[in-house]
Design a protein around this motif. Structure first.
Motif, PDB file in Angstrom:
ATOM      1  N   THR A  73      30.035  19.174 -37.347  1.00  0.00           N
ATOM      2  CA  THR A  73      29.362  18.095 -36.926  1.00  0.00           C
ATOM      3  C   THR A  73      30.229  16.815 -37.261  1.00  0.00           C
ATOM      4  N   LEU A  74      30.330  16.309 -36.018  1.00  0.00           N
ATOM      5  CA  LEU A  74      31.439  15.022 -36.090  1.00  0.00           C
ATOM      6  C   LEU A  74      30.628  14.063 -36.957  1.00  0.00           C
ATOM      7  N   SER A  75      31.340  13.111 -37.359  1.00  0.00           N
ATOM      8  CA  SER A  75      30.389  12.043 -37.916  1.00  0.00           C
ATOM      9  C   SER A  75      31.385  10.614 -38.116  1.00  0.00           C
ATOM     10  N   PHE A  76      32.641  10.748 -38.663  1.00  0.00           N
ATOM     11  CA  PHE A  76      33.775   9.918 -38.785  1.00  0.00           C
ATOM     12  C   PHE A  76      34.035   9.184 -36.832  1.00  0.00           C
ATOM     13  N   ASP A  77      33.305   8.032 -36.983  1.00  0.00           N
ATOM     14  CA  ASP A  77      33.039   7.391 -35.710  1.00  0.00           C
ATOM     15  C   ASP A  77      33.399   5.654 -36.283  1.00  0.00           C
ATOM     16  N   ARG A  78      34.529   4.919 -35.551  1.00  0.00           N
ATOM     17  CA  ARG A  78      34.964   3.698 -35.818  1.00  0.00           C
ATOM     18  C   ARG A  78      35.655   3.097 -34.085  1.00  0.00           C
ATOM     19  N   ASP A  79      35.675   2.310 -34.748  1.00  0.00           N
ATOM     20  CA  ASP A  79      35.742   1.415 -34.146  1.00  0.00           C
ATOM     21  C   ASP A  79      36.425  -0.638 -34.565  1.00  0.00           C
ATOM     22  N   GLY A 111      47.389   4.614 -38.130  1.00  0.00           N
ATOM     23  CA  GLY A 111      47.775   6.012 -38.859  1.00  0.00           C
ATOM     24  C   GLY A 111      46.979   6.573 -40.357  1.00  0.00           C
ATOM     25  N   PRO A 112      47.737   5.216 -41.311  1.00  0.00           N
ATOM     26  CA  PRO A 112      47.681   5.647 -43.094  1.00  0.00           C
ATOM     27  C   PRO A 112      45.774   5.836 -42.715  1.00  0.00           C
ATOM     28  N   GLU A 113      44.441   5.238 -42.169  1.00  0.00           N
ATOM     29  CA  GLU A 113      43.695   5.481 -42.491  1.00  0.00           C
ATOM     30  C   GLU A 113      43.334   6.979 -42.093  1.00  0.00           C
ATOM     31  N   ILE A 114      43.633   7.426 -40.895  1.00  0.00           N
ATOM     32  CA  ILE A 114      43.466   9.228 -40.899  1.00  0.00           C
ATOM     33  C   ILE A 114      44.015   9.576 -42.122  1.00  0.00           C
ATOM     34  N   ASP A 115      45.068   9.918 -42.276  1.00  0.00           N
ATOM     35  CA  ASP A 115      44.897  10.581 -43.547  1.00  0.00           C
ATOM     36  C   ASP A 115      44.726  10.121 -44.511  1.00  0.00           C
ATOM     37  N   ALA A 116      44.329   9.383 -45.127  1.00  0.00           N
ATOM     38  CA  ALA A 116      42.951   8.530 -45.710  1.00  0.00           C
ATOM     39  C   ALA A 116      42.250   8.874 -46.385  1.00  0.00           C
ATOM     40  N   TYR A 117      41.252  10.122 -45.329  1.00  0.00           N
ATOM     41  CA  TYR A 117      40.180  10.131 -45.149  1.00  0.00           C
ATOM     42  C   TYR A 117      40.129  11.901 -44.613  1.00  0.00           C
ATOM     43  N   ARG A 118      41.474  12.613 -44.321  1.00  0.00           N
ATOM     44  CA  ARG A 118      41.919  13.610 -43.912  1.00  0.00           C
ATOM     45  C   ARG A 118      42.316  13.730 -45.521  1.00  0.00           C
ATOM     46  N   PHE A 119      43.029  13.316 -46.013  1.00  0.00           N
ATOM     47  CA  PHE A 119      43.023  14.001 -48.104  1.00  0.00           C
ATOM     48  C   PHE A 119      42.576  13.511 -48.425  1.00  0.00           C
ATOM     49  N   ASP A 224      35.261  -1.810 -44.538  1.00  0.00           N
ATOM     50  CA  ASP A 224      36.373  -2.182 -44.671  1.00  0.00           C
ATOM     51  C   ASP A 224      37.666  -1.806 -44.051  1.00  0.00           C
ATOM     52  N   GLY A 225      38.279  -1.730 -43.142  1.00  0.00           N
ATOM     53  CA  GLY A 225      39.467  -0.078 -43.119  1.00  0.00           C
ATOM     54  C   GLY A 225      38.739   0.592 -44.142  1.00  0.00           C
TER      55      GLY A 225
END
Length: 304
Positions: A73-79, A111-119, A224-225
């Motif tokens: 289930t998707l859960s990471f929703d950012r804006d 871009g960096p946050e996507i990496d941080a979340y995935r790693f 926050d970020g």
């Protein structure tokens, strides 16, 4: 009110290119995933029983077939949105223009946050599966680092070296480079990206340097970020079988409202939403190995 200009639709190539250039985990993106119509997807797993001893009295031994479905289930929703008064754009000599806001936000935040979340999600899953180890690998010799990394690569080589990606810290890449100097069988190159990083191979496995340590931790606070959580550890490396994960955005929308196209003031309104996630498939989870930097001894440790 006039229609908003949807940059994500009208300029899809440019915006996607910015994301790719700043996101080191782009190679982990799963192709052919369609989230539309649901936030949960199910992956089927088929298992069958094995041989039994044949008898010569006729007939066959009946086996079993079992189909299970694992839900994800998707859960990471950012804006985020930014408002810039049109006079701020004019008086900053266009520094606060919509194009610059878009570029800076994507390169320095999205871009960096996507990496941080995935790693971090990969690191946490490896910890849960007891496939992560705390170790100060770079305290030893360059050969020690090289041997330890090869040892972890061997654990997942059965998935095929071409299907593996290894993300390593700068300290690890430095040690590998020192060990292989002068051996004539090792080369380092820079990726053709706006974030230059060293890339090489060991035993057919691609190694990618993550020199931005801020995005290479085991856990984050995304209030926050993104910032490393208080109990986060730096990572030495992550080795992952690409077929073991599903990583994809369901929604990536970017809107720019010009003055007069909204009711929030006399300026430009920029909005960005990213709805994405990464999952490690339950029956492929052995394709993940992680090495965490061991916590520093003493009360506060040393600053890195």
């Amino acid at each position: 009110m006039p229609n908003a200009i949807n940059y994500a639709q009208r300029y899809q190539t440019q915006l996607d290119q910015v994301i790719k250039q700043t996101t080191l985990t782009n190679d982990l993106e799963t192709q052919g995933v369609n989230w539309m119509g649901a936030k949960t997807f199910h992956v089927p797993h088929l298992s069958v029983s094995g041989y039994k001893q044949h008898t010569r009295n006729g007939g066959y031994n009946r086996g079993t077939v079992d189909v299970t479905h694992e839900p994800y289930t998707l859960s990471f929703d950012r804006d985020v949105e930014f408002f810039v008064d049109q006079m701020d754009v004019d008086e900053s000599n266009q520094a606060a223009s919509a194009a610059n806001v878009t570029r800076i936000f994507l390169t320095e935040n999205a871009g960096p946050e996507i990496d941080a979340y995935r790693f971090s999600k990969l690191a946490q899953k490896a910890q849960e599966l007891e496939q992560a180890k705390d170790e100060n690998v770079t305290d030893g010799t360059p050969k020690d680092v090289f041997d330890r990394l090869k040892s972890d690569i061997r654990k997942v080589r059965k998935f095929g070296t071409a299907n593996l990606k290894a993300y390593v810290s700068t300290d690890v890449m430095d040690a590998i480079e020192k060990y292989k100097e002068g051996k004539g069988t090792f080369s380092l190159q820079n990726q053709d990206t706006t974030i230059e990083t060293r890339v090489t191979t060991i035993d057919g496995v691609t190694l990618i340097e993550v020199f931005d340590v801020d995005r290479f931790h085991t856990a984050y606070d995304f209030t926050d970020g993104y910032i490393p959580a208080n109990d986060a550890q730096e990572l030495n490396w992550i080795i992952v079988y690409k077929g073991a994960i599903v990583a994809k955005a369901k929604l990536n929308s970017v809107y720019l409202f010009q003055p007069g196209q909204h009711t929030e003031g006399d300026g430009y309104l920029y909005q960005n939403r990213m709805y994405h996630d990464l999952f490690v498939l339950e029956h492929q989870a052995k394709g993940l190995v992680v090495s965490n930097k061991a916590p520093s001894s003493g009360s506060g440790g040393e600053e890195q």
